[in-house]
Design a protein around this motif. Structure first.
Motif, PDB file in Angstrom:
ATOM      1  N   ARG B  25       0.853  -1.237   0.154  1.00 43.01           N
ATOM      2  CA  ARG B  25      -0.197  -0.081   0.111  1.00 43.01           C
ATOM      3  C   ARG B  25       0.838   1.107   0.020  1.00 43.01           C
ATOM      4  N   LEU B  26       1.778   1.269   0.596  1.00 42.30           N
ATOM      5  CA  LEU B  26       2.866   2.345   0.833  1.00 42.30           C
ATOM      6  C   LEU B  26       3.591   2.840  -0.310  1.00 42.30           C
ATOM      7  N   THR B  27       3.597   1.910  -1.397  1.00 42.84           N
ATOM      8  CA  THR B  27       4.272   1.935  -2.707  1.00 42.84           C
ATOM      9  C   THR B  27       3.454   3.120  -3.410  1.00 42.84           C
ATOM     10  N   MET B  28       2.327   3.432  -2.960  1.00 35.89           N
ATOM     11  CA  MET B  28       1.471   4.204  -3.616  1.00 35.89           C
ATOM     12  C   MET B  28       1.660   5.675  -3.085  1.00 35.89           C
ATOM     13  N   HIS B  50       2.004  -3.764  14.341  1.00 40.05           N
ATOM     14  CA  HIS B  50       2.728  -4.167  12.788  1.00 40.05           C
ATOM     15  C   HIS B  50       3.502  -2.800  12.432  1.00 40.05           C
ATOM     16  N   LEU B  51       2.915  -1.467  12.680  1.00 41.96           N
ATOM     17  CA  LEU B  51       3.605  -0.562  12.186  1.00 41.96           C
ATOM     18  C   LEU B  51       5.187  -0.424  13.028  1.00 41.96           C
ATOM     19  N   ARG B  56      10.883  -0.449  13.221  1.00 48.38           N
ATOM     20  CA  ARG B  56      11.965  -1.275  14.290  1.00 48.38           C
ATOM     21  C   ARG B  56      12.889  -1.684  13.048  1.00 48.38           C
ATOM     22  N   ALA B  57      12.194  -2.326  12.068  1.00 51.02           N
ATOM     23  CA  ALA B  57      13.199  -3.126  10.988  1.00 51.02           C
ATOM     24  C   ALA B  57      13.614  -2.077  10.004  1.00 51.02           C
ATOM     25  N   GLY B  58      13.415  -0.915  10.147  1.00 44.62           N
ATOM     26  CA  GLY B  58      13.803   0.195   9.008  1.00 44.62           C
ATOM     27  C   GLY B  58      13.147   0.268   7.832  1.00 44.62           C
ATOM     28  N   LEU B  59      11.862  -0.563   7.911  1.00 41.28           N
ATOM     29  CA  LEU B  59      11.075  -0.606   6.441  1.00 41.28           C
ATOM     30  C   LEU B  59      10.371   0.544   6.439  1.00 41.28           C
ATOM     31  N   ILE B  60       9.837   1.205   7.259  1.00 39.57           N
ATOM     32  CA  ILE B  60       9.026   2.571   7.018  1.00 39.57           C
ATOM     33  C   ILE B  60       9.455   3.465   8.263  1.00 39.57           C
ATOM     34  N   THR B  61       9.245   4.881   7.968  1.00 38.39           N
ATOM     35  CA  THR B  61       9.386   5.888   8.673  1.00 38.39           C
ATOM     36  C   THR B  61       8.221   6.828   9.058  1.00 38.39           C
ATOM     37  N   ARG B  62       8.043   7.295  10.005  1.00 39.63           N
ATOM     38  CA  ARG B  62       7.021   7.791  10.582  1.00 39.63           C
ATOM     39  C   ARG B  62       7.011   9.486  10.737  1.00 39.63           C
ATOM     40  N   GLY B  63       6.124  10.251  10.257  1.00 37.68           N
ATOM     41  CA  GLY B  63       6.091  11.579  10.498  1.00 37.68           C
ATOM     42  C   GLY B  63       5.233  12.119  11.588  1.00 37.68           C
ATOM     43  N   ARG B  64       4.989  13.426  11.788  1.00 33.64           N
ATOM     44  CA  ARG B  64       3.946  13.852  12.523  1.00 33.64           C
ATOM     45  C   ARG B  64       3.367  14.976  11.799  1.00 33.64           C
ATOM     46  N   GLU B  65       2.062  14.898  11.915  1.00 31.99           N
ATOM     47  CA  GLU B  65       1.080  16.034  11.417  1.00 31.99           C
ATOM     48  C   GLU B  65      -0.065  15.993  12.142  1.00 31.99           C
ATOM     49  N   ALA B  66      -0.351  16.909  13.125  1.00 28.54           N
ATOM     50  CA  ALA B  66      -1.285  17.105  14.060  1.00 28.54           C
ATOM     51  C   ALA B  66      -1.399  15.910  14.843  1.00 28.54           C
ATOM     52  N   PRO B  70       1.683   9.814   9.709  1.00 24.29           N
ATOM     53  CA  PRO B  70       1.967   9.325   8.247  1.00 24.29           C
ATOM     54  C   PRO B  70       3.200   8.389   8.317  1.00 24.29           C
ATOM     55  N   CYS B  71       2.819   7.050   7.339  1.00 26.87           N
ATOM     56  CA  CYS B  71       3.829   6.135   7.406  1.00 26.87           C
ATOM     57  C   CYS B  71       4.484   6.506   5.852  1.00 26.87           C
ATOM     58  N   LYS B  72       5.788   5.918   5.656  1.00 26.69           N
ATOM     59  CA  LYS B  72       6.351   6.134   4.590  1.00 26.69           C
ATOM     60  C   LYS B  72       7.369   5.138   4.306  1.00 26.69           C
ATOM     61  N   LEU B  73       7.374   4.460   3.118  1.00 25.13           N
ATOM     62  CA  LEU B  73       7.973   3.219   2.759  1.00 25.13           C
ATOM     63  C   LEU B  73       9.623   3.711   2.805  1.00 25.13           C
ATOM     64  N   GLU B  74      10.246   2.926   3.303  1.00 23.52           N
ATOM     65  CA  GLU B  74      11.956   3.374   3.320  1.00 23.52           C
ATOM     66  C   GLU B  74      12.529   2.047   2.684  1.00 23.52           C
ATOM     67  N   GLY B  75      13.022   2.410   1.599  1.00 22.14           N
ATOM     68  CA  GLY B  75      13.561   1.462   0.603  1.00 22.14           C
ATOM     69  C   GLY B  75      14.731   0.850   1.232  1.00 22.14           C
ATOM     70  N   SER B  76      15.517   1.233   1.905  1.00 22.30           N
ATOM     71  CA  SER B  76      16.778   1.104   2.144  1.00 22.30           C
ATOM     72  C   SER B  76      17.046  -0.227   2.776  1.00 22.30           C
ATOM     73  N   ALA B  77      16.165  -0.574   3.660  1.00 25.71           N
ATOM     74  CA  ALA B  77      16.236  -1.830   4.439  1.00 25.71           C
ATOM     75  C   ALA B  77      15.873  -2.945   3.511  1.00 25.71           C
ATOM     76  N   LEU B  78      14.938  -2.977   2.554  1.00 21.95           N
ATOM     77  CA  LEU B  78      14.770  -3.879   1.497  1.00 21.95           C
ATOM     78  C   LEU B  78      15.964  -4.030   0.500  1.00 21.95           C
ATOM     79  N   LYS B  79      16.796  -3.108   0.351  1.00 22.13           N
ATOM     80  CA  LYS B  79      18.055  -3.366  -0.233  1.00 22.13           C
ATOM     81  C   LYS B  79      19.277  -3.994   0.501  1.00 22.13           C
ATOM     82  N   ASP B  80      19.034  -4.134   1.697  1.00 18.42           N
ATOM     83  CA  ASP B  80      19.880  -4.997   2.554  1.00 18.42           C
ATOM     84  C   ASP B  80      19.582  -6.392   2.147  1.00 18.42           C
TER      85      ASP B  80
END
Lengths: 118, 118
Positions: B25-28, B50-51, B56-66, B70-80
């Motif tokens: 889902r986060l690829t979109m 799950h999030l 913790r696995a570095g697969l997503i990062t999380r922001g703060r907006e009010a 929001p969750c964002k896909l983080e590709g670097s862990a997948l590169k490993d």
DNA sequence: GCTGTACATATCCGACTGGTTATATTTCCA
DNA sequence: TGGAAATATAACCAGTCGGATATGTACAGC
């Protein structure tokens, strides 16, 4: 077993350093249980359990030779992982692209200065 | 955390169909917790767990907006994972099967394959 | 302030995991 | 034939996992 479940089984089999070390050893050719046991300080039943997990995940196959049960690496299950991973590739290459862009900007900024050394 | 442990954490995070669906889902694009929750028939705390695992696995990062995180896909862990997988590629690609088989036969011809090491 | 919304945390539960030790099974060999 | 070696299986244990429900926290808007 559904495709998702099979992939889950494979990934959870891979999520153990001992089992990944076993696979790494098997890239050098078939090996008996005792050979696979040797590098570790765990019991023989523990290795047999790991091998069962790897076999169930389709990551290895096992032969029969007298009282030996040689293990062989089976690449197809790993291909499932690679195939799942592939669509995500752009998410780490994109990141590298951005890093590259960032580095080029730094480089440009450095070049604009007289003294390039700190 | 050692490199092996980080990879283990990443792989075990991926070894769950719900978490892989979240990544898909986060690829979109970024998504809130509620948006990620919607497709599933599990509770909101379950998704939060799950999030946490994915973060913790570095697969997503999380922001703060009010009040949104929001969750964002983080590709670097997948590169490993991709980097770990890469040396195994020859074990599933057809082209090298014959060479591999040949090498294994040579290995077998050397004999004493199953010598005990202990 | 007060209320609703978005999310996190706490606690509990049953299932599974990775390890152990003890024992069984299969096969070779003296 | 009987023992040793290679491996599997059984039973057990502590820790983790994925889910639940209940409750807490933080922010928006009235």
């Amino acid at each position: 077993m559904t495709s998702a479940d099979r992939l889950s089984t494979t990934l959870s089999a891979l999520a153990d350093p001992t089992r990944r070390a076993i696979l790494a050893r098997l890239t050098m050719g078939e090996a008996s249980v005792n050979e696979l046991l040797a590098p570790f300080s765990i019991s023989q039943p523990a290795i047999s359990k790991h091998l069962k997990v790897l076999e169930r995940a389709g990551l290895i196959t096992r032969g029969r030779e007298a009282q030996w049960r040689p293990c062989k690496l089976e690449g197809s299950a790993l291909k499932d992982v690679a195939d799942w991973l592939e669509p995500y590739r752009r998410f780490w290459e994109e990141r590298l692209d951005r890093l590259d862009e960032h580095l080029r900007q730094l480089q440009a900024a450095k070049g604009s200065k007289h003294d390039q050394r700190k």
